[in-house]
Design an enzyme around this catalytic site. Sequence first.
Site, PDB file in Angstrom:
ATOM      1  N   ALA A  32       0.818  -1.208   0.000  1.00  0.00           N
ATOM      2  CA  ALA A  32       0.000   0.000   0.000  1.00  0.00           C
ATOM      3  C   ALA A  32       0.854   1.262   0.000  1.00  0.00           C
ATOM      4  O   ALA A  32       0.683   2.143  -0.850  1.00  0.00           O
ATOM      5  CB  ALA A  32      -0.923  -0.019   1.218  1.00  0.00           C
ATOM      6  N   ASN A 124       7.313  -5.060   7.938  1.00  0.00           N
ATOM      7  CA  ASN A 124       7.815  -5.711   9.154  1.00  0.00           C
ATOM      8  C   ASN A 124       9.035  -4.994   9.702  1.00  0.00           C
ATOM      9  O   ASN A 124       9.771  -4.322   8.976  1.00  0.00           O
ATOM     10  CB  ASN A 124       8.107  -7.186   8.875  1.00  0.00           C
ATOM     11  CG  ASN A 124       9.284  -7.356   7.943  1.00  0.00           C
ATOM     12  OD1 ASN A 124      10.419  -7.441   8.369  1.00  0.00           O
ATOM     13  ND2 ASN A 124       9.023  -7.368   6.632  1.00  0.00           N
ATOM     14  N   THR A 127      12.919  -6.146   8.557  1.00  0.00           N
ATOM     15  CA  THR A 127      13.426  -5.540   7.328  1.00  0.00           C
ATOM     16  C   THR A 127      13.772  -4.069   7.576  1.00  0.00           C
ATOM     17  O   THR A 127      14.780  -3.556   7.091  1.00  0.00           O
ATOM     18  CB  THR A 127      12.389  -5.660   6.196  1.00  0.00           C
ATOM     19  OG1 THR A 127      12.074  -7.037   6.024  1.00  0.00           O
ATOM     20  CG2 THR A 127      12.916  -5.102   4.889  1.00  0.00           C
ATOM     21  N   CYS A 165      18.841   6.802  15.202  1.00  0.00           N
ATOM     22  CA  CYS A 165      18.448   5.893  14.133  1.00  0.00           C
ATOM     23  C   CYS A 165      17.216   5.117  14.594  1.00  0.00           C
ATOM     24  O   CYS A 165      16.775   5.257  15.739  1.00  0.00           O
ATOM     25  CB  CYS A 165      19.596   4.953  13.775  1.00  0.00           C
ATOM     26  SG  CYS A 165      19.829   3.576  14.910  1.00  0.00           S
ATOM     27  N   CYS A 180      -1.422  -5.283   9.288  1.00  0.00           N
ATOM     28  CA  CYS A 180      -2.636  -4.965   8.533  1.00  0.00           C
ATOM     29  C   CYS A 180      -3.520  -6.205   8.380  1.00  0.00           C
ATOM     30  O   CYS A 180      -4.726  -6.105   8.224  1.00  0.00           O
ATOM     31  CB  CYS A 180      -2.277  -4.408   7.171  1.00  0.00           C
ATOM     32  SG  CYS A 180      -1.312  -2.900   7.297  1.00  0.00           S
ATOM     33  N   CYS A 237      24.128   2.519  20.928  1.00  0.00           N
ATOM     34  CA  CYS A 237      23.269   1.823  19.962  1.00  0.00           C
ATOM     35  C   CYS A 237      24.096   0.871  19.092  1.00  0.00           C
ATOM     36  O   CYS A 237      25.106   1.263  18.529  1.00  0.00           O
ATOM     37  CB  CYS A 237      22.547   2.843  19.077  1.00  0.00           C
ATOM     38  SG  CYS A 237      21.656   2.110  17.709  1.00  0.00           S
TER      39      CYS A 237
HETATM   40 ZN   LIG Z   1      21.000   4.119  16.705  1.00  0.00          ZN
END
Ligand SMILES: [Zn+2]
Lengths: 336, 67
Positions: A32, A124, A127, A165, A180, A237
Site C-alpha cells: 500500500a 515488518n 526488514t 536511528c 494490517c 546503539c
Molecule cells: Zn541508533
Amino acid sequence: MQDRYRKQELFIGKEGQSRMEKSKIVLIGMGALGSASAEMLVRAGIGELVLIDRDYVELHNLQRQQLYTEEDAAAYLPKASAAAKRLKAINQHVKLQSVIENVDHHNIEQLMEGADVILDATDNFETRLLVNDAALKHGIPYLYGACVGSYGVTCPILANGDAPCLHCLLEQLPQQSETCDTAGIIGPIVQWVAAVQVTQALRLLSGQKLKAELCAFDIWTGDYSRVDVRGLRDASCPSCGMDAVLPFLNGAEQTRLDVLCGREAVHIRPGAKKSLNLPALAEEWAFAVDHVTANEHLLAFRYREHRIVLFTDGRAIIHGIDDIVRARSLYDSLVG
Amino acid sequence: MSIKLNGREHELSADIQNVAQLLGSLSLENRIVIVELNKEIISKSAYADQPVRDGDKVELVHFVGGG
Ligand SMILES: [Zn+2]
C-alpha cells in the site's frame, strides 16, 4: 522546463526540480505505502525509482494498493512488475527498476547502491532494522513510515551522526506487533503516511533540512502527535553508536527459513528468540485465523489456507508451502 | 483529573497515577512507545515511577509495522 512539471517547479524551484530529475529513490516494499509513494514520485518526475517487492498481487490488496488491478491479481503478477507497468504508463521518462526479491542482508547494499533517499514501505520491523543498518553504513537518508488500522507514523532517519536511528528509537526488535492482516487497515491512512514520506523526500532532494521528528496521526479520530526525538540518539546503539556492529546487516539477527523436505512445509526461526504471548495473539487474530488449537507451548491455526504452528519462541511451521519467500511473507503478515 | 494528550483534553480516572498506568489505560502497554511529558522524553525504564499529574501535557507516539 518540461511543461508537465511547471506547477511543481513554481513551488520547489528550478534547482529543486532539476535535482529531482537526477535523483534516485529506492522503495522497499510495493504494497500500500509503496504504491502510493511510487505514483506520487513518478508523477513528480523523479529520475530513477527502484521498486522492490517479494510478493504477487492478490485480490485483497486492491482495497488500498492503488497501482494494481483485478487483471494483475488474476494473472498473479509480481507487485514489482505490475507496478512498473502502471508507472510507465503514467510517466515514460522515469527510469524504473523492478526487483522481485526478498530483501535480506546479502542483497540490501547492492539494491540501494546510488540511492539519494530510501523510502520505507515494508510491512515488518526486521526488514526496517536491516535497511536502517545499511542506510547508516552508507550515509543515505531513510524515511520510516508505517500504518495499521487508521493510525500512521513517520520519522526520517537522517544518518547524519546526530539524529537517532530507528534502532535507537525502538531499542529492540518488537516482540510482536499489530499488522494490517490482523488489525485491519483503511486506505486513507496509507495516503497520509505516503504523502508525509514523499514530502520529506521532496524536501531532501530540494536541499532542505528535515527535523528528527516522530509524527503520528490517527485519521479516524483526528488525533495528531509529534515528538522531537533529537535527544534519543543512543551512544551505545548497536546500529549507530560508538561500537556499532550493524547487527541486522551482518546477518546475526536475521530470521532463518528452511523447507522441511518431503512435508511441503517451511520452518521459520527468528534470529533473536521471541517470547510471544500466544493467548493474547489468538485473541488479536480472531478475525484473521480459524481452526485454532492452543497449548502452553504453541498455537496451531489455519490462515489463508495454510496450517500454521507458532511456538512461544517465535518459531513457526507453515504447512502446504515450499516457497520460502512466500512463507516469510505469510509469517510477517501475521507476526509483524 | 485531566491531562492534555496529543493536544486534546483527556479525562483520567483517579487510579491512573503514572505513565505505565496511562499506557495501560490506552492499551499501549505492550507496544513500543515514545512518551513525552511536558516536553521531556521519559525513558522506558521510568514509566512505572513517573507520576502523571493534573494538567500535564503528554505526547504519545507508538510504533507500528504495517505498510
Ligand atoms: Zn541508533
